[in-house]
Scaffold this motif. Structure first.
Motif, PDB file in Angstrom:
ATOM      1  N   GLU A 131       0.821  -1.198   0.132  1.00 15.33           N
ATOM      2  CA  GLU A 131      -0.036  -0.141  -0.069  1.00 15.33           C
ATOM      3  C   GLU A 131       0.889   1.355  -0.043  1.00 15.33           C
ATOM      4  O   GLU A 131       0.805   2.260  -0.799  1.00 15.33           O
ATOM      5  CB  GLU A 131      -1.009   0.010   1.213  1.00 15.33           C
ATOM      6  N   VAL A 132       1.959   1.251   0.705  1.00 17.03           N
ATOM      7  CA  VAL A 132       2.849   2.326   0.903  1.00 17.03           C
ATOM      8  C   VAL A 132       3.598   2.654  -0.234  1.00 17.03           C
ATOM      9  O   VAL A 132       3.653   3.738  -0.814  1.00 17.03           O
ATOM     10  CB  VAL A 132       3.956   2.147   2.036  1.00 17.03           C
ATOM     11  N   LEU A 133       4.176   1.524  -1.077  1.00 16.24           N
ATOM     12  CA  LEU A 133       4.818   1.685  -2.342  1.00 16.24           C
ATOM     13  C   LEU A 133       3.789   2.256  -3.584  1.00 16.24           C
ATOM     14  O   LEU A 133       4.106   3.017  -4.435  1.00 16.24           O
ATOM     15  CB  LEU A 133       5.324   0.147  -2.690  1.00 16.24           C
ATOM     16  N   PHE A 134       2.578   1.628  -3.335  1.00 18.92           N
ATOM     17  CA  PHE A 134       1.568   1.960  -4.313  1.00 18.92           C
ATOM     18  C   PHE A 134       1.378   3.388  -4.349  1.00 18.92           C
ATOM     19  O   PHE A 134       1.404   4.168  -5.472  1.00 18.92           O
ATOM     20  CB  PHE A 134       0.218   1.132  -4.325  1.00 18.92           C
ATOM     21  N   GLU A 135       1.135   4.062  -3.237  1.00 23.56           N
ATOM     22  CA  GLU A 135       1.042   5.611  -3.120  1.00 23.56           C
ATOM     23  C   GLU A 135       2.200   6.270  -3.595  1.00 23.56           C
ATOM     24  O   GLU A 135       2.157   7.227  -4.162  1.00 23.56           O
ATOM     25  CB  GLU A 135       0.648   5.802  -1.806  1.00 23.56           C
ATOM     26  N   ASP A 136       3.477   5.686  -3.038  1.00 21.42           N
ATOM     27  CA  ASP A 136       4.750   6.433  -3.382  1.00 21.42           C
ATOM     28  C   ASP A 136       4.929   6.533  -4.978  1.00 21.42           C
ATOM     29  O   ASP A 136       5.576   7.517  -5.592  1.00 21.42           O
ATOM     30  CB  ASP A 136       5.894   5.895  -2.878  1.00 21.42           C
ATOM     31  N   PHE A 137       4.375   5.640  -5.749  1.00 24.01           N
ATOM     32  CA  PHE A 137       4.741   5.514  -7.146  1.00 24.01           C
ATOM     33  C   PHE A 137       3.287   5.909  -7.897  1.00 24.01           C
ATOM     34  O   PHE A 137       3.419   5.745  -9.189  1.00 24.01           O
ATOM     35  CB  PHE A 137       5.131   4.059  -7.472  1.00 24.01           C
ATOM     36  N   ARG A 138       2.758   6.670  -7.361  1.00 29.48           N
ATOM     37  CA  ARG A 138       1.546   7.324  -8.045  1.00 29.48           C
ATOM     38  C   ARG A 138       1.954   8.176  -9.170  1.00 29.48           C
ATOM     39  O   ARG A 138       1.069   8.308 -10.430  1.00 29.48           O
ATOM     40  CB  ARG A 138       0.536   7.891  -6.991  1.00 29.48           C
ATOM     41  N   TRP A 139       2.980   8.673  -9.205  1.00 25.26           N
ATOM     42  CA  TRP A 139       3.365   9.637 -10.286  1.00 25.26           C
ATOM     43  C   TRP A 139       4.679   9.326 -10.916  1.00 25.26           C
ATOM     44  O   TRP A 139       5.334  10.118 -11.595  1.00 25.26           O
ATOM     45  CB  TRP A 139       3.394  11.242  -9.755  1.00 25.26           C
ATOM     46  N   PHE A 140       5.206   8.119 -10.826  1.00 23.15           N
ATOM     47  CA  PHE A 140       6.295   7.689 -11.226  1.00 23.15           C
ATOM     48  C   PHE A 140       6.381   7.804 -12.919  1.00 23.15           C
ATOM     49  O   PHE A 140       7.556   8.199 -13.352  1.00 23.15           O
ATOM     50  CB  PHE A 140       6.701   6.200 -10.922  1.00 23.15           C
ATOM     51  N   GLY A 141       5.356   7.550 -13.577  1.00 26.44           N
ATOM     52  CA  GLY A 141       5.507   7.354 -15.046  1.00 26.44           C
ATOM     53  C   GLY A 141       5.571   9.182 -15.440  1.00 26.44           C
ATOM     54  O   GLY A 141       6.429   9.315 -16.344  1.00 26.44           O
ATOM     55  N   ALA A 142       5.064   9.840 -14.845  1.00 30.36           N
ATOM     56  CA  ALA A 142       4.884  11.216 -14.941  1.00 30.36           C
ATOM     57  C   ALA A 142       6.226  11.833 -14.600  1.00 30.36           C
ATOM     58  O   ALA A 142       6.843  12.654 -15.644  1.00 30.36           O
ATOM     59  CB  ALA A 142       3.958  12.104 -14.248  1.00 30.36           C
ATOM     60  N   VAL A 143       6.840  11.348 -13.427  1.00 30.52           N
ATOM     61  CA  VAL A 143       8.242  11.854 -13.392  1.00 30.52           C
ATOM     62  C   VAL A 143       9.364  11.444 -14.480  1.00 30.52           C
ATOM     63  O   VAL A 143      10.273  12.251 -14.945  1.00 30.52           O
ATOM     64  CB  VAL A 143       8.763  11.323 -12.067  1.00 30.52           C
ATOM     65  N   LEU A 144       9.379  10.238 -14.876  1.00 27.30           N
ATOM     66  CA  LEU A 144      10.218   9.910 -15.982  1.00 27.30           C
ATOM     67  C   LEU A 144       9.895  10.571 -17.237  1.00 27.30           C
ATOM     68  O   LEU A 144      10.767  10.951 -17.751  1.00 27.30           O
ATOM     69  CB  LEU A 144       9.867   8.167 -16.097  1.00 27.30           C
TER      70      LEU A 144
END
Length: 286
Positions: A102-115
């Motif tokens: 659950e923590v990881l899921f929230e932390d990577f919410r915008w990973f695609g946008a960051v890249l």
């Protein structure tokens, strides 16, 4: 079917010629047998060589012209993110989900946008509505992405919980966060080196420890990317008859990713709404 019939016709014809020669020149049965056998072997060998050549043409000389056009001249794919609303919404199995997931899921919410903000312009990272990912020993839980280079669909990327401590104490994951990113790409040898390096080094940079020296972190990320790409090039040259795919895995505390997303949150920026999860330039100014 026609080629097989032609082969047998040639062998039968050789036998008839041998039979005629036997009566015309008084040759022995053994001599005729050896002659016909030799002719048959020559015909079979010729047929076999043609089949092997045709197979090599399909395997070694595969036509990549369409792939190259999509990579080099195709219009860049604009990412259409479909982020799952929850781990369950993305297909994850309830019994596999822990507090760490659950923590990881929230932390990577915008990973695609960051890249998409940091990779070379031709790349596009698009999140999929899929949280039921594959792990080393079976099904896992995380986020999945489709990777494009211009108009070419290159492969996929996935994010899962890293390390091992969380397995026994998932509730303590927030105190020592670790992620693992795996990316699998096809046709990477047709992509310019600088562009390939920008993708891999960006992934490493946002996942690895960042520390206080940004230049040192960037240098280390570039070195890791160069080593991985060199190994891929080596294997591609060593086995030119195999369409070698690029598989890369990295892990770490993703400090820079968290810093970036915390900055956006503090300034009221949702990159999926503001820029469509894509580059900020060419959309709305940051």
């Amino acid at each position: 079917m026609i080629k097989r019939a032609a082969l047998w016709t040639a062998i039968i014809a050789a036998g008839l010629i041998g039979y005629a020669a036997k009566h015309a020149y008084g040759m022995s049965d053994q001599a005729i047998y050896l002659a016909v056998t030799a002719i048959g072997l020559v015909i079979v060998s010729f047929h076999f060589d043609r089949r092997v050549a045709a197979l090599e043409e399909r395997v070694i000389h595969k036509d990549y012209s369409g792939i190259k056009v999509a990579i080099q001249d195709g219009e860049r794919h604009k990412p259409q993110h479909e982020p799952p609303k929850s781990l369950i919404d993305g297909g994850a199995v309830q019994s596999f989900i822990t507090a760490a997931h659950e923590v990881l899921f929230e932390d990577f919410r915008w990973f695609g946008a960051v890249l998409n903000q940091h990779v070379a312009e031709a790349w596009a990272i698009e999140e999929l509505n899929d949280t039921d990912v594959r792990g080393i020993e079976g099904p896992e839980v995380g986020r999945r992405y489709q990777v494009y280079y211009n108009a070419c669909k290159m492969g996929t990327m996935q994010v899962t919980v890293g390390g091992h401590e969380w397995i026994f104490r998932p509730e303590a994951f927030a105190e020592n966060r670790q992620a693992q990113v795996e990316i699998d790409l096809n046709y990477l040898r047709f992509v310019p080196f600088d562009a390939a390096e920008s993708l891999i080094s960006s992934i490493v940079l946002f996942i690895a420890p960042f520390g206080d020296d940004g230049e040192e972190a960037r240098s280390k990320a570039a070195s890791v990317a160069a080593a991985a790409l060199t190994g891929h090039l080596w294997e591609s040259v060593r086995t030119p008859d195999i369409d070698t795919s690029f598989a890369f895995r990295t892990g770490g505390p993703y400090e820079l990713l968290r810093h970036t997303t915390d900055h956006w949150k503090a300034n009221g920026i949702d990159p999926l709404e503001k820029w469509g999860g894509d580059r900020s330039w060419g959309n709305e100014e940051a």
